[in-house]
Structure formats: structure tokens, C-alpha cells
Design a protein around this motif. Structure first.
Motif, PDB file in Angstrom:
ATOM      1  N   ASP A   1       0.817  -1.214   0.000  1.00  0.00           N
ATOM      2  CA  ASP A   1       0.000   0.000   0.000  1.00  0.00           C
ATOM      3  C   ASP A   1       0.852   1.266   0.000  1.00  0.00           C
ATOM      4  OD1 ASP A   1       1.018  -0.263   2.546  1.00  0.00           O
ATOM      5  OD2 ASP A   1      -0.841   0.384   3.552  1.00  0.00           O
ATOM      6  N   GLU A   2       2.118   1.147  -0.428  1.00  0.00           N
ATOM      7  CA  GLU A   2       3.025   2.294  -0.418  1.00  0.00           C
ATOM      8  C   GLU A   2       3.600   2.580  -1.802  1.00  0.00           C
ATOM      9  OE1 GLU A   2       4.809   2.053   4.138  1.00  0.00           O
ATOM     10  OE2 GLU A   2       5.945   1.155   2.474  1.00  0.00           O
ATOM     11  N   ILE A   3       4.099   3.792  -1.971  1.00  0.00           N
ATOM     12  CA  ILE A   3       4.777   4.229  -3.182  1.00  0.00           C
ATOM     13  C   ILE A   3       5.966   5.078  -2.760  1.00  0.00           C
ATOM     14  CG2 ILE A   3       3.246   6.245  -3.392  1.00  0.00           C
ATOM     15  CD1 ILE A   3       3.550   6.048  -6.430  1.00  0.00           C
ATOM     16  N   GLU A   4       7.104   4.893  -3.414  1.00  0.00           N
ATOM     17  CA  GLU A   4       8.288   5.682  -3.077  1.00  0.00           C
ATOM     18  C   GLU A   4       8.485   6.766  -4.126  1.00  0.00           C
ATOM     19  OE1 GLU A   4      12.712   5.460  -1.209  1.00  0.00           O
ATOM     20  OE2 GLU A   4      11.495   3.644  -1.413  1.00  0.00           O
ATOM     21  N   ILE A   5       8.591   8.005  -3.648  1.00  0.00           N
ATOM     22  CA  ILE A   5       8.753   9.165  -4.521  1.00  0.00           C
ATOM     23  C   ILE A   5      10.235   9.458  -4.695  1.00  0.00           C
ATOM     24  CG2 ILE A   5       8.099  11.574  -4.920  1.00  0.00           C
ATOM     25  CD1 ILE A   5       5.723   9.659  -4.630  1.00  0.00           C
ATOM     26  N   GLY A   6      10.696   9.453  -5.948  1.00  0.00           N
ATOM     27  CA  GLY A   6      12.085   9.790  -6.228  1.00  0.00           C
ATOM     28  C   GLY A   6      13.050   8.628  -6.189  1.00  0.00           C
ATOM     29  N   MET A   7      12.549   7.406  -6.188  1.00  0.00           N
ATOM     30  CA  MET A   7      13.399   6.221  -6.163  1.00  0.00           C
ATOM     31  C   MET A   7      14.332   6.197  -7.377  1.00  0.00           C
ATOM     32  SD  MET A   7      14.340   3.265  -4.969  1.00  0.00           S
ATOM     33  CE  MET A   7      13.133   2.858  -3.709  1.00  0.00           C
ATOM     34  N   GLY A   8      15.593   5.791  -7.177  1.00  0.00           N
ATOM     35  CA  GLY A   8      16.536   5.652  -8.283  1.00  0.00           C
ATOM     36  C   GLY A   8      16.337   4.352  -9.032  1.00  0.00           C
ATOM     37  N   ILE A   9      16.903   4.262 -10.233  1.00  0.00           N
ATOM     38  CA  ILE A   9      16.668   3.098 -11.087  1.00  0.00           C
ATOM     39  C   ILE A   9      17.452   1.864 -10.654  1.00  0.00           C
ATOM     40  CG2 ILE A   9      15.971   4.438 -13.094  1.00  0.00           C
ATOM     41  CD1 ILE A   9      18.750   4.038 -14.248  1.00  0.00           C
ATOM     42  N   HIS A  10      18.338   1.999  -9.665  1.00  0.00           N
ATOM     43  CA  HIS A  10      19.012   0.834  -9.096  1.00  0.00           C
ATOM     44  C   HIS A  10      18.502   0.525  -7.693  1.00  0.00           C
ATOM     45  CE1 HIS A  10      22.042   2.750 -11.843  1.00  0.00           C
ATOM     46  NE2 HIS A  10      21.949   1.541 -12.364  1.00  0.00           N
ATOM     47  N   GLY A  11      17.432   1.215  -7.294  1.00  0.00           N
ATOM     48  CA  GLY A  11      16.915   1.040  -5.954  1.00  0.00           C
ATOM     49  C   GLY A  11      17.460   2.045  -4.957  1.00  0.00           C
ATOM     50  N   GLU A  12      18.127   3.105  -5.465  1.00  0.00           N
ATOM     51  CA  GLU A  12      18.610   4.146  -4.565  1.00  0.00           C
ATOM     52  C   GLU A  12      17.423   4.806  -3.855  1.00  0.00           C
ATOM     53  OE1 GLU A  12      21.252   4.419  -8.332  1.00  0.00           O
ATOM     54  OE2 GLU A  12      19.140   4.124  -7.873  1.00  0.00           O
ATOM     55  N   PRO A  13      17.594   5.184  -2.593  1.00  0.00           N
ATOM     56  CA  PRO A  13      16.477   5.774  -1.837  1.00  0.00           C
ATOM     57  C   PRO A  13      15.924   7.027  -2.498  1.00  0.00           C
ATOM     58  CG  PRO A  13      18.295   5.203  -0.375  1.00  0.00           C
ATOM     59  CD  PRO A  13      18.801   5.033  -1.773  1.00  0.00           C
ATOM     60  N   GLY A  14      14.615   7.211  -2.372  1.00  0.00           N
ATOM     61  CA  GLY A  14      13.972   8.396  -2.919  1.00  0.00           C
ATOM     62  C   GLY A  14      13.831   9.486  -1.869  1.00  0.00           C
ATOM     63  N   LEU A  15      12.897  10.392  -2.113  1.00  0.00           N
ATOM     64  CA  LEU A  15      12.668  11.507  -1.197  1.00  0.00           C
ATOM     65  C   LEU A  15      11.811  11.094  -0.009  1.00  0.00           C
ATOM     66  CD1 LEU A  15      11.901  14.338  -3.773  1.00  0.00           C
ATOM     67  CD2 LEU A  15      14.047  13.942  -2.558  1.00  0.00           C
ATOM     68  N   GLU A  16      10.813  10.255  -0.268  1.00  0.00           N
ATOM     69  CA  GLU A  16       9.911   9.836   0.797  1.00  0.00           C
ATOM     70  C   GLU A  16       9.063   8.657   0.333  1.00  0.00           C
ATOM     71  OE1 GLU A  16       6.552  12.467   1.572  1.00  0.00           O
ATOM     72  OE2 GLU A  16       7.026  13.585  -0.246  1.00  0.00           O
ATOM     73  N   VAL A  17       8.539   7.934   1.308  1.00  0.00           N
ATOM     74  CA  VAL A  17       7.580   6.858   1.054  1.00  0.00           C
ATOM     75  C   VAL A  17       6.218   7.356   1.513  1.00  0.00           C
ATOM     76  CG1 VAL A  17       6.900   4.506   1.607  1.00  0.00           C
ATOM     77  CG2 VAL A  17       9.327   5.062   1.315  1.00  0.00           C
ATOM     78  N   ARG A  18       5.218   7.227   0.620  1.00  0.00           N
ATOM     79  CA  ARG A  18       3.857   7.639   0.950  1.00  0.00           C
ATOM     80  C   ARG A  18       2.910   6.454   0.798  1.00  0.00           C
ATOM     81  NH1 ARG A  18       2.871  13.271  -2.448  1.00  0.00           N
ATOM     82  NH2 ARG A  18       4.792  14.386  -1.803  1.00  0.00           N
ATOM     83  N   LYS A  19       1.699   6.616   1.327  1.00  0.00           N
ATOM     84  CA  LYS A  19       0.649   5.658   1.015  1.00  0.00           C
ATOM     85  C   LYS A  19       0.332   5.761  -0.479  1.00  0.00           C
ATOM     86  CE  LYS A  19       0.080   3.802   5.009  1.00  0.00           C
ATOM     87  NZ  LYS A  19       0.451   2.360   5.210  1.00  0.00           N
TER      88      LYS A  19
END
Length: 336
Positions: free
Chosen positions: A212-230
Motif C-alpha cells: 500500500d506504499e509508493i516511493e517518490i524519487g526512487m533511483g533506477i538501481h533502488g537508490e532511496p527516494g525523497l519519501e515513502v507515501r501511502k
């Protein structure tokens, strides 16, 4: 892990064999080396060469853009891993026609280190001139004040297109590099991830994200994004991405752009189009015109679910370069 493959260690080699089996009239391997792909399209004598490199696992980037009006060569490493400097040097040599080679690639540490060594090698051993241009279009990976740290993602496709057209037009090495830099100054990208992907030789997901989550700004190798939201609706995703990009690259009424909605590997085209419809509406409300939209898979991350949005702000020069004919196994420009 469930994948349509044979042995994980043969994943890249057999992918390349499949490309040659399907498109051997358009591309070829350098002396049978499955790490290096070259274009079969005839070009004018003395044309500046354009090459790229990076890890496998991102088709159509990088291999899919070897062709007319695009790249002359590409070398790949294992999935998400840089190829060696020696392979890069071999590719540069193969793509030099006497007037130098533009080295155009994403801003990742391993690729940068190996390409720097490769360029030094061909300069010393073969007297081949090179110009290096790094793609840094991912607005989520660093703030504007630290833009040199940004990653290169799907916006590199537009850079390949601009540089390739400039080279076909007879540009010098310096002019072709300037065309790529001019394009990149006007390109911004940001993505969202709904699920992870699995590197074949690792066998486990690169990262985890709840259903039930989506990651905003995730990199194409799985690098962390800006935030995880619902989880968000398609319209909310479009609004978030447009807002983030236009905060970094403001647009005004009367501007013209090209828009790329890029699937990351497991997002149906229908979903990409639903997002695009909202992007189109938002930009139209701003008085911004869209030219040559690109919707589809242009730079993936194995089977990752999600997408990225790229906006390229156009002027007459960039619009002309974007409009020119280009042909490769994975990209054909029919615009007239």
C-alpha cells in the motif's frame, strides 16, 4: 525468484545474443564481444562518434539507442554494474572516424571512473580526441544547488537524440558535445516506484516496499527516494512529479516542451497513458505546449513497477534536433 532465463551468469550474454538474432541487420558485436554493440547504419565519412556505457538491466537504455541519428556504440557490464575501462576503450576506438568521440553517459561513480580511464587510454595510445558529457537529470537525487551530484536517468534518451542529430548534421566534436549539454540543461526527470526488482545473480529483491506504499524519487538501481507515501492515484502521481520538476525548471505560458512518461519495466502502457493524460492537462492549463510526447518503456529497471516523468524544455534548436530522423532497434522517429 521467478524469471524467464537460463543460468543467471549467462543473463547478459544471452540477452545480447537475442538482440543480434533479432536485429543483426541493424547492429553488430565488436569482433564477437558480447559486451560491445555497434551500429550497422551507414554514416557520412568523418562523422563524430557518440558512445555510451552502463550496467545491463535497463533496456532500452543503453543498448536500444545504437543506430542512425543516435549512438554509434554501447558497452555494457553485468546487471547494474559498470563495464570495464578496457571494453570502453575498445568501443571508443571502433567508433572513431577521425574527428573524435563524444562519451555521453549517466552520472554514476563506476561508469565515470572507467570512462575517464578509457578516454585517457585512447588519447595516449591512439591519439583519439574525446569529450565527456554526464547526464544529471534526476531532480530527486540532489537539490539544485548540488546538481552535479544528480543521477542520470531517462532524460539521457533526449540527450542521445540531440547529440546524434548534431553529429549527423556535420557538427564538430565540440559542437556535438555542446548540443548534448544544451539539451541536458533543459531536461529534468523524476520517478516513483511501486515495487522492487531482482538482479538475476543476486536472486533477491533490491529493496522492499509495502503493497500500500509508493516511493517518490526512487533511483533506477533502488537508490532511496525523497519519501515513502501511502499509495496515490495516477492523477496525484502526475501532479507530484510535475510540481517537483517545474519547481526545479520553471515553465511559463507559451513555452514548448517534450514529455516522456517512462515505464520502469512492469507498468502497463494503459497506466502510463492515464498518468500522461493528467500531465497533459496540467501543462495545458499552464499554457505550455507539448511536442512529440514519448510514452512507453525507454529506460527500465528490470521488472520494477513504477514510472518516471521527463520534461524537456524546447527552443528552436532543440526542437529541430528532436525532430530529425533516428532509427534503432528500439527507437524510431517518424516525426516530419
Amino acid at each position: 525468484m521467478k524469471k524467464l532465463m537460463n543460468q543467471p551468469e549467462h543473463f547478459v550474454k544471452e540477452t545480447m545474443e537475442g538482440i543480434i538474432a533479432a536485429y543483426g541487420d541493424k547492429v553488430r558485436l565488436l569482433n564477437g564481444d558480447y559486451r560491445i554493440l555497434l551500429s550497422n547504419y551507414e554514416t557520412r565519412p568523418g562523422k563524430v562518434g557518440i558512445v555510451t556505457a552502463g550496467g545491463s538491466g535497463h533496456l532500452p537504455v543503453f543498448l536500444g539507442y545504437v543506430g542512425q541519428g543516435l549512438l554509434d556504440g554501447c558497452t555494457v557490464g553485468n546487471v547494474f554494474a559498470s563495464p570495464s575501462a578496457a571494453k570502453m576503450a575498445d568501443m571508443i576506438r571502433a567508433c572513431d572516424r577521425g574527428n573524435g568521440v563524444l562519451v555521453l553517459f549517466g552520472n554514476y561513480g563506476g561508469d565515470r571512473m572507467n570512462f575517464e580511464l578509457a578516454c585517457e587510454t585512447v588519447d595516449m595510445e591512439d591519439d583519439i580526441r574525446t569529450e565527456m558529457v554526464l547526464v544529471k537529470d534526476d531532480v530527486a537525487s540532489a537539490p539544485a544547488c548540488e546538481k552535479d551530484r544528480r543521477r542520470g536517468v531517462a532524460g539521457m534518451v533526449y540527450a542521445f537524440k540531440a547529440a546524434g542529430a548534431a553529429a549527423e548534421n556535420g557538427g564538430t566534436l565540440e559542437e556535438v558535445a555542446a548540443a548534448a549539454r544544451h539539451a541536458l540543461e533543459n531536461i529534468r526527470t523524476m520517478g516513483v516506484a511501486l515495487s522492487s526488482c531482482t538482479v538475476p545473480q543476486v536472486g533477491e529483491p533490491t529493496f522492499s516496499i509495502a503493497e500500500d506504499e509508493i516511493e517518490i524519487g526512487m533511483g533506477i538501481h533502488g537508490e532511496p527516494g525523497l519519501e515513502v507515501r501511502k499509495m496515490m492515484t495516477a492523477d496525484q502521481v502526475a501532479e507530484t512529479l510535475v510540481q517537483k520538476i517545474t519547481e526545479d525548471m520553471p515553465l511559463e505560458s507559451g513555452d514548448e516542451v517534450s514529455v516522456m512518461v517512462n515505464g520502469l519495466g512492469a507498468t502497463p502502457l494503459e497506466e502510463q497513458l492515464i498518468v500522461y493524460r493528467r500531465v497533459h492537462a496540467l501543462l495545458t492549463q499552464m499554457g505550455v505546449r507539448i511536442f512529440m510526447p514519448h510514452i512507453g518503456e525507454y529506460a527500465t529497471s528490470m521488472e520494477m513497477a513504477g514510472l518516471s516523468l521527463t520534461i524537456m524544455k524546447l527552443d528552436e534548436v532543440l526542437k529541430g534536433l528532436l525532430s530529425q530522423t533516428a532509427r534503432s532497434p528500439f527507437y524510431t522517429n517518424y516525426n516530419k
